[in-house]
Write an enzyme that holds these catalytic residues in place. Structure first.
Site, PDB file in Angstrom:
ATOM      1  CG  HIS A   1      -5.577 -13.189  23.455  1.00 41.17           C
ATOM      2  ND1 HIS A   1      -6.570 -12.244  23.275  1.00 41.17           N
ATOM      3  CD2 HIS A   1      -5.032 -13.380  22.228  1.00 41.17           C
ATOM      4  CE1 HIS A   1      -6.608 -11.885  22.004  1.00 41.17           C
ATOM      5  NE2 HIS A   1      -5.674 -12.565  21.343  1.00 41.17           N
TER       6      HIS A   1
ATOM      7  CG  HIS B   1      -5.184 -16.216  17.665  1.00 35.15           C
ATOM      8  ND1 HIS B   1      -6.295 -15.678  17.040  1.00 35.15           N
ATOM      9  CD2 HIS B   1      -4.729 -15.256  18.506  1.00 35.15           C
ATOM     10  CE1 HIS B   1      -6.491 -14.444  17.475  1.00 35.15           C
ATOM     11  NE2 HIS B   1      -5.547 -14.159  18.372  1.00 35.15           N
TER      12      HIS B   1
ATOM     13  CD  GLN C   1      -7.343 -12.178  11.961  1.00 30.40           C
ATOM     14  OE1 GLN C   1      -6.914 -13.157  12.563  1.00 30.40           O
ATOM     15  NE2 GLN C   1      -6.906 -10.962  12.169  1.00 30.40           N
TER      16      GLN C   1
ATOM     17  CG  HIS D   1      -8.252  -9.619  18.827  1.00 25.57           C
ATOM     18  ND1 HIS D   1      -8.961 -10.758  19.097  1.00 25.57           N
ATOM     19  CD2 HIS D   1      -6.966  -9.996  18.590  1.00 25.57           C
ATOM     20  CE1 HIS D   1      -8.129 -11.789  19.032  1.00 25.57           C
ATOM     21  NE2 HIS D   1      -6.925 -11.365  18.731  1.00 25.57           N
TER      22      HIS D   1
ATOM     23  CD  GLU E   1      -3.307  -7.147  18.014  1.00 22.80           C
ATOM     24  OE1 GLU E   1      -4.384  -7.614  17.598  1.00 22.80           O
ATOM     25  OE2 GLU E   1      -2.248  -7.808  18.039  1.00 22.80           O
TER      26      GLU E   1
ATOM     27  CG  ASP F   1      -1.920 -12.930  20.441  1.00 24.04           C
ATOM     28  OD1 ASP F   1      -2.933 -13.496  19.988  1.00 24.04           O
ATOM     29  OD2 ASP F   1      -1.616 -11.762  20.138  1.00 24.04           O
TER      30      ASP F   1
ATOM     31  CD1 TRP G   1      -0.227 -11.649  12.749  1.00 22.06           C
ATOM     32  CD2 TRP G   1      -1.064 -13.723  12.935  1.00 22.06           C
ATOM     33  NE1 TRP G   1      -1.388 -11.705  12.016  1.00 22.06           N
ATOM     34  CE2 TRP G   1      -1.926 -12.954  12.113  1.00 22.06           C
ATOM     35  CE3 TRP G   1      -1.395 -15.047  13.191  1.00 22.06           C
ATOM     36  CZ2 TRP G   1      -3.081 -13.482  11.544  1.00 22.06           C
ATOM     37  CZ3 TRP G   1      -2.550 -15.576  12.630  1.00 22.06           C
ATOM     38  CH2 TRP G   1      -3.377 -14.795  11.813  1.00 22.06           C
TER      39      TRP G   1
HETATM   40 FE   FE2 Z   1      -5.000 -12.302  19.274  1.00 21.24          FE
END
Ligand code: FE2
Length: 426
Positions: A57, A59, A152, A210, A213, A309, A315
């Site tokens: 997982h 991005h 997203q 996702h 979360e 991630d 993030w």
């Molecule tokens: Fe993610």
């Protein structure tokens, strides 16, 4: 004459002092004292050989963009989404590719040779999709990239999320994504799960959402995801990513969900570095950890993998794409300090990830791809404890990356022997 012979190494299954013979990109033989002539011999006595690390997982469109256009002051998930939306208008294909390829180089150097990356499809230009499709092709000799069409800003909630997701799949993205807990209502979140699973079933694609979360115990879209997976006969082809709400969920309801997830063959991906930093942010004390119920899932027979991630993005400012760091954090956050549990944490960034992604030819048996990593550690537990150096990273029998063994020398008198931190746990 074979291509490559690796001498006297240990395997994750516990076998010790074996040789590995490799020819034409595949593992030919694994066993003690192999008698063969080889073009290349690698000798790392007592070191652990593992199949490559798998990041289940990630991005890749946002990675290495930290600070653009500004830093995430609060460090929260929602401010991260705002920063990403501020950056999106200035994205270019070239800039995304440059960052993604640099990340691939970091990954390969650290022994990760397969990544499943979500790609945001809520920018109508789909620049990130175009960029990552090109990166997937340009890097295919070195690393396996799977791309997930990720809405997203919501499949229904974003004005063009639905049509953009279809366009991304038509362009060649591999997997159907989703974000049901971010839709406007619980009902529309569940509807998105049904629609996206049906879309994937129609196209013969895998699903990775996702899912839940957040810290809301009533966020329970995983129930619908397991139901739709079962109804559509997609067992083994669907992944629920994050599932952090299950950390906060009523224990009785969680005990109902675990067998349903198992029955549907839904894979679970936890992201320990991100879950421990983004969840529980509105708590006073005690603060929840937020990571899903990894131990309980593994005990229920569910395949659980760990993902990184984020690396240096809106993030998460930290990280160097090191899957041993991910497993190390997962072990701590999940209270996985039993001997078998520590071994499971290692599997969560190797075999379990390969299973979730459906990788073929993954493993250390004759006939498998000659993709492997030699670590400066003797066992999986030792590798986790030390976040051990990746001495050799090999793909299809060719060495792609090499790191020198680290052997600190104490400068005290009388001079001691060189310090080795490697020790077996009995
Ligand atoms: Fe993610």
């Amino acid at each position: 004459m074979i291509d490559l012979l690796i001498r006297q190494v240990n395997l994750p299954c516990g076998r010790r002092n074996v040789d590995i013979a490799i020819h034409e990109g595949r593992i030919l033989e694994v066993g003690p004292n192999i008698k063969a002539e080889a073009h290349q011999v690698l000798s790392h006595p007592g070191c652990l050989v593992t199949p490559p690390f798998v990041d289940s997982h990630f991005h890749m469109d946002s990675t290495l963009s930290v600070g653009q256009p500004r830093l995430n002051d609060s460090g929260t998930l929602l401010e991260g989404i705002s920063v990403w939306n501020e950056l999106k208008p200035d994205l270019t294909v070239e800039a995304i590719k440059k960052r993604a390829i640099e990340l691939c180089h970091w990954s390969i150097a650290r022994g990760t040779l397969a990544i499943r990356s979500h790609v945001d499809v809520c920018d109508d230009r789909l620049l990130a999709v175009q960029a990552l499709l090109e990166v997937r092709k340009e890097m295919q000799a070195f690393i396996d990239l799977q791309l997930v069409a990720f809405p997203q800003d919501g499949y229904y909630r974003s004005a063009t999320g639905k049509q953009n997701l279809l366009r991304a799949l038509d362009m060649g993205v591999d997997v159907v994504g989703g974000i049901p807990h971010f839709e406007r209502t619980r009902a529309s979140g569940d509807r998105s799960v049904t629609a996206l699973c049906e879309l994937a079933a129609d196209r013969g694609l895998r699903v990775d959402m996702h899912c839940d979360e957040n810290d809301d115990p009533l966020s329970q879209h995983i129930e619908t995801l397991a139901y739709e997976t079962h109804r559509l006969g997609m067992q083994g082809r669907v992944t629920g990513s994050h599932l952090t709400s299950m950390h906060s969920m009523d224990n009785f309801h969680a005990s109902k969900l675990l067998p349903l997830i198992r029955e549907a063959g839904v894979h679970v991906v936890a992201n320990p570095l991100i879950n421990i930093t983004l969840q529980g942010r509105q708590d006073n004390y005690p603060k929840r950890r937020g990571m899903t119920r990894v131990k309980e899932m593994l005990n229920a027979g569910i395949n659980v993998a760990f993902g990184h991630d984020c690396v240096m993005d809106p993030w998460y400012s930290m990280g160097s794409h090191d899957m041993l760091e991910v497993a190390h954090m997962g072990l701590h956050v999940g209270h996985m300090t039993g001997v078998d549990e520590m071994r499971q944490a290692f599997s969560a960034v190797t075999y379990n990830g390969a299973h979730a992604l459906g990788l073929e030819g993954y493993g250390l048996n004759p006939g498998d791809n000659a993709d492997l990593v030699i670590l400066q550690a003797s066992t999986p537990i030792d590798a986790l404890r030390l976040r051990a150096a990746r001495l050799e990273v090999i793909r299809r029998g060719k060495v792609l990356a090499r790191t020198s063994a680290s052997l600190p020398q104490l400068l005290i008198t009388p001079a001691p022997t060189p310090v080795s931190f490697s020790r077996d746990l009995m």
